[in-house]
Design an enzyme around this catalytic site. Structure first.
Site, PDB file in Angstrom:
ATOM      1  N   ARG A  66       0.864  -1.201   0.000  1.00 48.98           N
ATOM      2  CA  ARG A  66       0.000   0.000   0.000  1.00 48.98           C
ATOM      3  C   ARG A  66       0.884   1.228   0.000  1.00 48.98           C
ATOM      4  O   ARG A  66       0.500   2.296  -0.424  1.00 48.98           O
ATOM      5  CB  ARG A  66      -0.906  -0.002   1.222  1.00 48.98           C
ATOM      6  N   ASP A 121      -4.586  -3.256  -2.017  1.00 53.39           N
ATOM      7  CA  ASP A 121      -5.154  -3.343  -0.676  1.00 53.39           C
ATOM      8  C   ASP A 121      -5.963  -4.642  -0.660  1.00 53.39           C
ATOM      9  O   ASP A 121      -6.904  -4.795  -1.449  1.00 53.39           O
ATOM     10  CB  ASP A 121      -6.059  -2.131  -0.419  1.00 53.39           C
ATOM     11  N   VAL A 122      -5.608  -5.561   0.227  1.00 57.95           N
ATOM     12  CA  VAL A 122      -6.247  -6.885   0.187  1.00 57.95           C
ATOM     13  C   VAL A 122      -7.700  -6.861   0.664  1.00 57.95           C
ATOM     14  O   VAL A 122      -8.406  -7.861   0.536  1.00 57.95           O
ATOM     15  CB  VAL A 122      -5.444  -7.961   0.968  1.00 57.95           C
ATOM     16  N   GLY A 180      -1.173  -8.607   6.901  1.00 59.50           N
ATOM     17  CA  GLY A 180      -1.962  -8.832   8.113  1.00 59.50           C
ATOM     18  C   GLY A 180      -1.875  -7.654   9.061  1.00 59.50           C
ATOM     19  O   GLY A 180      -0.933  -6.863   9.003  1.00 59.50           O
ATOM     20  N   TYR A 194      -7.694 -11.507  16.057  1.00 54.54           N
ATOM     21  CA  TYR A 194      -6.496 -11.927  15.315  1.00 54.54           C
ATOM     22  C   TYR A 194      -6.376 -13.456  15.290  1.00 54.54           C
ATOM     23  O   TYR A 194      -6.149 -14.057  14.240  1.00 54.54           O
ATOM     24  CB  TYR A 194      -5.270 -11.295  15.980  1.00 54.54           C
ATOM     25  N   LYS A 230      -6.486 -16.027  12.107  1.00 46.78           N
ATOM     26  CA  LYS A 230      -5.334 -16.871  11.770  1.00 46.78           C
ATOM     27  C   LYS A 230      -5.690 -18.353  11.767  1.00 46.78           C
ATOM     28  O   LYS A 230      -5.131 -19.126  10.992  1.00 46.78           O
ATOM     29  CB  LYS A 230      -4.174 -16.583  12.734  1.00 46.78           C
ATOM     30  N   ILE A 265       8.269 -12.862  15.978  1.00 53.01           N
ATOM     31  CA  ILE A 265       9.298 -12.524  14.998  1.00 53.01           C
ATOM     32  C   ILE A 265       9.670 -11.055  15.199  1.00 53.01           C
ATOM     33  O   ILE A 265       8.798 -10.232  15.509  1.00 53.01           O
ATOM     34  CB  ILE A 265       8.763 -12.726  13.551  1.00 53.01           C
TER      35      ILE A 265
HETATM   36  N1  LIG Z   1       5.712 -10.315  13.670  1.00 53.65           N
HETATM   37  C1  LIG Z   1       5.307 -11.418  14.247  1.00 53.65           C
HETATM   38  O1  LIG Z   1       5.762 -11.758  15.352  1.00 53.65           O
HETATM   39  C2  LIG Z   1       4.300 -12.311  13.580  1.00 53.65           C
HETATM   40  C3  LIG Z   1       4.018 -13.529  14.211  1.00 53.65           C
HETATM   41  C4  LIG Z   1       3.118 -14.391  13.619  1.00 53.65           C
HETATM   42  C5  LIG Z   1       2.506 -14.051  12.445  1.00 53.65           C
HETATM   43  N2  LIG Z   1       2.777 -12.849  11.839  1.00 53.65           N
HETATM   44  C6  LIG Z   1       2.082 -12.562  10.602  1.00 53.65           C
HETATM   45  O2  LIG Z   1       3.025 -12.344   9.566  1.00 53.65           O
HETATM   46  C7  LIG Z   1       2.502 -11.408   8.627  1.00 53.65           C
HETATM   47  C8  LIG Z   1       3.475 -10.256   8.475  1.00 53.65           C
HETATM   48  O3  LIG Z   1       3.670  -9.689   9.745  1.00 53.65           O
HETATM   49  P1  LIG Z   1       4.778  -8.574  10.045  1.00 53.65           P
HETATM   50  O4  LIG Z   1       5.199  -8.775  11.437  1.00 53.65           O
HETATM   51  O5  LIG Z   1       5.757  -8.531   8.956  1.00 53.65           O
HETATM   52  O6  LIG Z   1       3.821  -7.308  10.037  1.00 53.65           O
HETATM   53  P2  LIG Z   1       4.085  -5.783   9.657  1.00 53.65           P
HETATM   54  O7  LIG Z   1       5.535  -5.456   9.760  1.00 53.65           O
HETATM   55  O8  LIG Z   1       3.096  -5.047  10.473  1.00 53.65           O
HETATM   56  O9  LIG Z   1       3.678  -5.764   8.111  1.00 53.65           O
HETATM   57  C9  LIG Z   1       2.361  -6.050   7.722  1.00 53.65           C
HETATM   58  C10 LIG Z   1       2.286  -5.998   6.226  1.00 53.65           C
HETATM   59  O10 LIG Z   1       0.908  -6.221   5.845  1.00 53.65           O
HETATM   60  C11 LIG Z   1       0.514  -5.168   4.980  1.00 53.65           C
HETATM   61  N3  LIG Z   1      -0.918  -4.908   5.069  1.00 53.65           N
HETATM   62  C12 LIG Z   1      -1.668  -4.682   6.158  1.00 53.65           C
HETATM   63  N4  LIG Z   1      -2.952  -4.462   5.810  1.00 53.65           N
HETATM   64  C13 LIG Z   1      -3.007  -4.546   4.461  1.00 53.65           C
HETATM   65  C14 LIG Z   1      -4.034  -4.409   3.498  1.00 53.65           C
HETATM   66  N5  LIG Z   1      -5.297  -4.137   3.835  1.00 53.65           N
HETATM   67  N6  LIG Z   1      -3.725  -4.569   2.194  1.00 53.65           N
HETATM   68  C15 LIG Z   1      -2.477  -4.835   1.806  1.00 53.65           C
HETATM   69  N7  LIG Z   1      -1.442  -4.970   2.672  1.00 53.65           N
HETATM   70  C16 LIG Z   1      -1.708  -4.824   3.983  1.00 53.65           C
HETATM   71  C17 LIG Z   1       1.317  -3.975   5.467  1.00 53.65           C
HETATM   72  O11 LIG Z   1       1.303  -2.973   4.474  1.00 53.65           O
HETATM   73  P3  LIG Z   1       1.507  -1.418   4.880  1.00 53.65           P
HETATM   74  O12 LIG Z   1       2.975  -1.204   5.074  1.00 53.65           O
HETATM   75  O13 LIG Z   1       0.969  -0.680   3.708  1.00 53.65           O
HETATM   76  O14 LIG Z   1       0.716  -1.196   6.138  1.00 53.65           O
HETATM   77  C18 LIG Z   1       2.672  -4.626   5.673  1.00 53.65           C
HETATM   78  O15 LIG Z   1       3.335  -4.798   4.445  1.00 53.65           O
HETATM   79  C19 LIG Z   1       1.142 -10.988   9.162  1.00 53.65           C
HETATM   80  O16 LIG Z   1       0.118 -11.736   8.541  1.00 53.65           O
HETATM   81  C20 LIG Z   1       1.232 -11.331  10.633  1.00 53.65           C
HETATM   82  O17 LIG Z   1      -0.034 -11.562  11.191  1.00 53.65           O
HETATM   83  C21 LIG Z   1       3.669 -11.983  12.390  1.00 53.65           C
END
Ligand SMILES: NC(=O)c1ccc[n+]([C@@H]2O[C@H](COP(=O)([O-])OP(=O)(O)OC[C@H]3O[C@@H](n4cnc5c(N)ncnc54)[C@H](OP(=O)(O)O)[C@@H]3O)[C@@H](O)[C@H]2O)c1
Length: 236
Positions: free
Chosen positions: A36, A50-51, A79, A142, A146, A175
């Site tokens: 985005r 935008d998903v 997410g 959340y 998931k 992470i």
């Molecule tokens: N970090 C953790 O510890 C962790 C653990 C388990 C699972 N996860 C999962 O791993 C995935 C990535 O997490 P992350 O930690 O990398 O999160 P993050 O740094 O917050 O990044 C989230 C990503 O999702 C995109 N996004 C959010 N809403 C969107 C929408 N409506 N349309 C398109 N893109 C959208 C964001 O885009 P923008 O930059 O434009 O907002 C960003 O690129 C997620 O599904 C999360 O639930 C993360």
């Protein structure tokens, strides 16, 4: 090395999605990310999407197909969280998280399935979370989103498994990304005490599992939930 594929990662401008895209680029694949804002890693194509909007997802796929060919590997990674206790959780807190994390994955996988069916090949990877099956206080929205991804992947496996398409879930634990950086330090320390590995993972530790599950060696794995959580969710 695995066969070079056209790969699309949603939310590839930062965090885990960025690392996943980097890993696919390094392995020699044709890689696109949706964002985005911002950009994917060097060597990838960035398209806006935008998903929560099916038209936007469709446009992004059409752009990627024109530039890189039909999408053979799709990683639904985008997410969000909106954490709060059940009693305080608004209807919007719940539905917006479901709309991005679960319905967003549905939109992306549905659009990807068109080309995959035609090619009789596809790799669907859904980025879930340890809390999908473990549960988490303050994350009713959340964790429901998931765990929904597990049903999605398993049903896609049953529906499209005979067409050379696999669908798997990768379930990260904690992470090191912006999503966890916002947690207060004492809470982070408390989490680390409960993780058998005693630490959070790097995004690339998740990315390497994703590239493997999408690769030639994993063609007979489908409907699986693969934990990358340092042992946190064992048995869940
Ligand atoms: N970090 C953790 O510890 C962790 C653990 C388990 C699972 N996860 C999962 O791993 C995935 C990535 O997490 P992350 O930690 O990398 O999160 P993050 O740094 O917050 O990044 C989230 C990503 O999702 C995109 N996004 C959010 N809403 C969107 C929408 N409506 N349309 C398109 N893109 C959208 C964001 O885009 P923008 O930059 O434009 O907002 C960003 O690129 C997620 O599904 C999360 O639930 C993360």
């Amino acid at each position: 090395m695995s066969t070079a594929r056209t790969v699309l990662v949603t939310g590839g401008n930062r965090g885990i999605g960025f690392a996943i895209a980097e890993e696919f680029v390094a392995a020699g694949h044709r890689v696109a990310v949706t964002a985005r804002s911002g950009e994917g890693p060097v060597g990838s194509l960035t398209v806006r999407a935008d998903v929560t909007d099916a038209t936007s997802v469709d446009t992004a796929f059409t752009e990627v197909e024109a530039a890189l060919g039909p999408v053979e590997v799709v990683v639904a990674n985008a997410g969000i969280t909106r954490d709060t206790l059940l009693m305080r959780m608004s209807e919007d807190d719940f539905t917006s998280v479901i709309d991005t994390n679960l319905s967003g994955a549905f939109r992306v996988v549905k659009r990807a399935s068109k080309g995959m069916l035609k090619a009789r090949f596809g790799r669907v990877v859904l980025i879930s979370s340890v809390v999908g099956l473990y549960g988490s206080a303050g994350q009713v929205n959340y964790s429901a989103s998931k765990s929904g991804l597990v049903g999605l992947a398993r049903s896609v496996t049953r529906e499209l498994g005979s067409r050379g398409i696999t669908a798997n879930v990768v379930a990260p634990g904690f992470i090191e990304t912006e999503m966890t950086a916002v947690l207060p330090e004492p809470q982070q320390a408390e989490y680390k005490r409960t993780i058998p590995a005693g630490r959070f993972a790097t995004p690339s530790e998740v990315a390497r599992v994703v590239t493997w599950i999408a690769g030639d060696d994993a063609g007979y794995i489908s409907g699986a939930v693969i934990p990358v959580d340092g042992g946190l969710g064992m048995g869940h």
